[in-house]
Scaffold this motif. Structure first.
Motif, PDB file in Angstrom:
ATOM      1  N   LEU A 129       0.881  -1.165   0.000  1.00  0.00           N
ATOM      2  CA  LEU A 129       0.000   0.000   0.000  1.00  0.00           C
ATOM      3  C   LEU A 129       0.918   1.214   0.000  1.00  0.00           C
ATOM      4  N   CYS A 130       0.740   2.084  -1.000  1.00  0.00           N
ATOM      5  CA  CYS A 130       1.615   3.254  -1.152  1.00  0.00           C
ATOM      6  C   CYS A 130       0.809   4.543  -1.049  1.00  0.00           C
ATOM      7  N   VAL A 131       1.507   5.598  -0.712  1.00  0.00           N
ATOM      8  CA  VAL A 131       0.915   6.934  -0.656  1.00  0.00           C
ATOM      9  C   VAL A 131       1.572   7.823  -1.695  1.00  0.00           C
ATOM     10  N   HIS A 132       0.769   8.483  -2.498  1.00  0.00           N
ATOM     11  CA  HIS A 132       1.280   9.446  -3.465  1.00  0.00           C
ATOM     12  C   HIS A 132       1.199  10.861  -2.894  1.00  0.00           C
ATOM     13  N   ASP A 133       1.851  11.803  -3.578  1.00  0.00           N
ATOM     14  CA  ASP A 133       1.729  13.208  -3.191  1.00  0.00           C
ATOM     15  C   ASP A 133       0.251  13.581  -3.159  1.00  0.00           C
ATOM     16  N   GLY A 134      -0.135  14.309  -2.151  1.00  0.00           N
ATOM     17  CA  GLY A 134      -1.538  14.676  -2.018  1.00  0.00           C
ATOM     18  C   GLY A 134      -2.331  13.690  -1.184  1.00  0.00           C
ATOM     19  N   GLY A 135      -1.722  12.550  -0.854  1.00  0.00           N
ATOM     20  CA  GLY A 135      -2.354  11.634   0.081  1.00  0.00           C
ATOM     21  C   GLY A 135      -3.126  10.486  -0.539  1.00  0.00           C
ATOM     22  N   LYS A 136      -3.168  10.444  -1.889  1.00  0.00           N
ATOM     23  CA  LYS A 136      -3.879   9.341  -2.546  1.00  0.00           C
ATOM     24  C   LYS A 136      -3.132   8.030  -2.302  1.00  0.00           C
ATOM     25  N   GLU A 138      -2.514   3.785  -3.106  1.00  0.00           N
ATOM     26  CA  GLU A 138      -2.591   2.820  -4.210  1.00  0.00           C
ATOM     27  C   GLU A 138      -1.977   1.496  -3.771  1.00  0.00           C
ATOM     28  N   VAL A 139      -2.610   0.406  -4.197  1.00  0.00           N
ATOM     29  CA  VAL A 139      -2.089  -0.937  -3.959  1.00  0.00           C
ATOM     30  C   VAL A 139      -1.315  -1.391  -5.188  1.00  0.00           C
ATOM     31  N   CYS A 140      -0.198  -2.080  -4.967  1.00  0.00           N
ATOM     32  CA  CYS A 140       0.530  -2.669  -6.087  1.00  0.00           C
ATOM     33  C   CYS A 140       1.361  -3.838  -5.564  1.00  0.00           C
ATOM     34  N   SER A 141       2.112  -4.473  -6.438  1.00  0.00           N
ATOM     35  CA  SER A 141       3.052  -5.494  -5.983  1.00  0.00           C
ATOM     36  C   SER A 141       4.340  -5.373  -6.767  1.00  0.00           C
ATOM     37  N   THR A 142       5.414  -5.904  -6.179  1.00  0.00           N
ATOM     38  CA  THR A 142       6.721  -5.867  -6.819  1.00  0.00           C
ATOM     39  C   THR A 142       7.351  -7.257  -6.755  1.00  0.00           C
ATOM     40  N   PRO A 143       8.222  -7.587  -7.724  1.00  0.00           N
ATOM     41  CA  PRO A 143       8.883  -8.893  -7.694  1.00  0.00           C
ATOM     42  C   PRO A 143      10.087  -8.887  -6.758  1.00  0.00           C
ATOM     43  N   ASN A 144      10.454 -10.081  -6.320  1.00  0.00           N
ATOM     44  CA  ASN A 144      11.700 -10.283  -5.562  1.00  0.00           C
ATOM     45  C   ASN A 144      11.776  -9.348  -4.355  1.00  0.00           C
ATOM     46  N   GLN A 145      12.887  -8.607  -4.194  1.00  0.00           N
ATOM     47  CA  GLN A 145      12.978  -7.658  -3.076  1.00  0.00           C
ATOM     48  C   GLN A 145      12.858  -6.214  -3.555  1.00  0.00           C
ATOM     49  N   MET A 150      12.128   2.287  -5.155  1.00  0.00           N
ATOM     50  CA  MET A 150      13.114   2.129  -6.234  1.00  0.00           C
ATOM     51  C   MET A 150      12.595   2.745  -7.529  1.00  0.00           C
ATOM     52  N   PRO A 151      13.502   3.299  -8.352  1.00  0.00           N
ATOM     53  CA  PRO A 151      13.052   3.947  -9.580  1.00  0.00           C
ATOM     54  C   PRO A 151      12.471   2.950 -10.591  1.00  0.00           C
ATOM     55  N   GLY A 152      11.297   3.301 -11.098  1.00  0.00           N
ATOM     56  CA  GLY A 152      10.751   2.576 -12.240  1.00  0.00           C
ATOM     57  C   GLY A 152      10.134   1.223 -11.969  1.00  0.00           C
ATOM     58  N   VAL A 153       9.869   0.878 -10.699  1.00  0.00           N
ATOM     59  CA  VAL A 153       9.271  -0.439 -10.452  1.00  0.00           C
ATOM     60  C   VAL A 153       7.744  -0.401 -10.499  1.00  0.00           C
ATOM     61  N   GLY A 154       7.167   0.777 -10.670  1.00  0.00           N
ATOM     62  CA  GLY A 154       5.714   0.873 -10.695  1.00  0.00           C
ATOM     63  C   GLY A 154       5.190   1.240  -9.331  1.00  0.00           C
ATOM     64  N   CYS A 155       3.915   1.594  -9.266  1.00  0.00           N
ATOM     65  CA  CYS A 155       3.287   2.043  -8.030  1.00  0.00           C
ATOM     66  C   CYS A 155       3.883   3.391  -7.634  1.00  0.00           C
ATOM     67  N   GLY A 156       5.096   3.394  -7.151  1.00  0.00           N
ATOM     68  CA  GLY A 156       5.719   4.662  -6.778  1.00  0.00           C
ATOM     69  C   GLY A 156       5.150   5.190  -5.482  1.00  0.00           C
ATOM     70  N   GLY A 157       5.555   6.364  -5.109  1.00  0.00           N
ATOM     71  CA  GLY A 157       5.105   6.915  -3.839  1.00  0.00           C
ATOM     72  C   GLY A 157       5.828   6.264  -2.683  1.00  0.00           C
ATOM     73  N   THR A 158       5.284   6.475  -1.497  1.00  0.00           N
ATOM     74  CA  THR A 158       5.904   5.975  -0.273  1.00  0.00           C
ATOM     75  C   THR A 158       5.169   4.736   0.209  1.00  0.00           C
TER      76      THR A 158
END
Ligand code: MN3
Length: 203
Positions: A129-136, A138-145, A150-158
């Motif tokens: 679960l990530c937070v974007h600027d402005g507080g929105k 988003e759910v996503c997933s990433t492979p491995n570790q 990290m840059p460019g893995v998708g989702c983004g934010g904190t």
């Protein structure tokens, strides 16, 4: 300054029956410890030495596989242990609940989206679960570790909540039943901590 393996803050059996003690102990003392030591070896004597783990991951050269895998592993498990708590779980509420309702309609809608991200991640990885600027949020997933810093893995934010879906996180107790493990995770989430992270990320 080397990174150190953090304490869990609770006993290995404290999250039973949802997270079994043997898995917790191996996960912490073998897997997380391994990532920590290998991260230290990978950055020693480089210009990454002395930076915070967040700075290392945010500015990561993704072709640096030793730091990508072990720096990711170090950070991901740090946030994982502290997002769970046997006693102090709190309740999803306040601005974080508002953001979840805005993005997923309800807490149930969020749980469904997060569980799907965790369940459909093929092989090893994490749901977030990530937070974007402005507080929105988003759910996503990433492979491995990999993780959303990290840059460019998708989702983004904190990232403010991450679930380890590597088999080492659940196989002893749940075997191939990843959905049962994902369901169990929702019984031990420390929402006070997740809310604190949301507030820090939206300041
Ligand atoms: Mn793990």
């Amino acid at each position: 300054m080397a990174f150190t393996l953090p304490e869990l803050g609770y006993a290995y059996d404290a999250l039973e029956p949802h997270m079994d003690a043997r898995t917790m102990e191996i996960h912490h003392t073998k897997h997380h410890n391994g990532y920590t030591n290998k991260l230290n070896a990978a950055i020693e004597g480089t210009d990454l030495d002395g930076k915070s783990i967040e700075d290392i991951l945010t500015g990561l050269d993704m072709t640096n596989t030793a730091v990508r895998n072990n720096g990711g592993g170090y950070y991901n498990h740090n946030q994982f242990w502290t997002a769970m708590n046997p006693n102090d779980r709190g309740r999803l509420s306040g601005p974080l609940l508002d953001a979840i309702n805005a993005a997923y309609g309800s807490k149930d809608g969020f749980v469904e989206a997060f569980s799907k991200a965790a369940g459909t991640r093929f092989g090893s990885g994490w749901a977030w679960l990530c937070v974007h600027d402005g507080g929105k949020v988003e759910v996503c997933s990433t492979p491995n570790q990999d993780n959303p810093l990290m840059p460019g893995v998708g989702c983004g934010g904190t990232p403010i909540l991450g679930l380890d879906v590597w088999e080492h996180a659940y196989y002893l107790n749940y075997q191939n039943r990843r959905p049962d493990y994902v369901k169990a995770f929702f019984n031990v989430i420390n929402w006070n901590e997740v809310e604190k992270r949301y507030e820090a990320a939206t300041k």
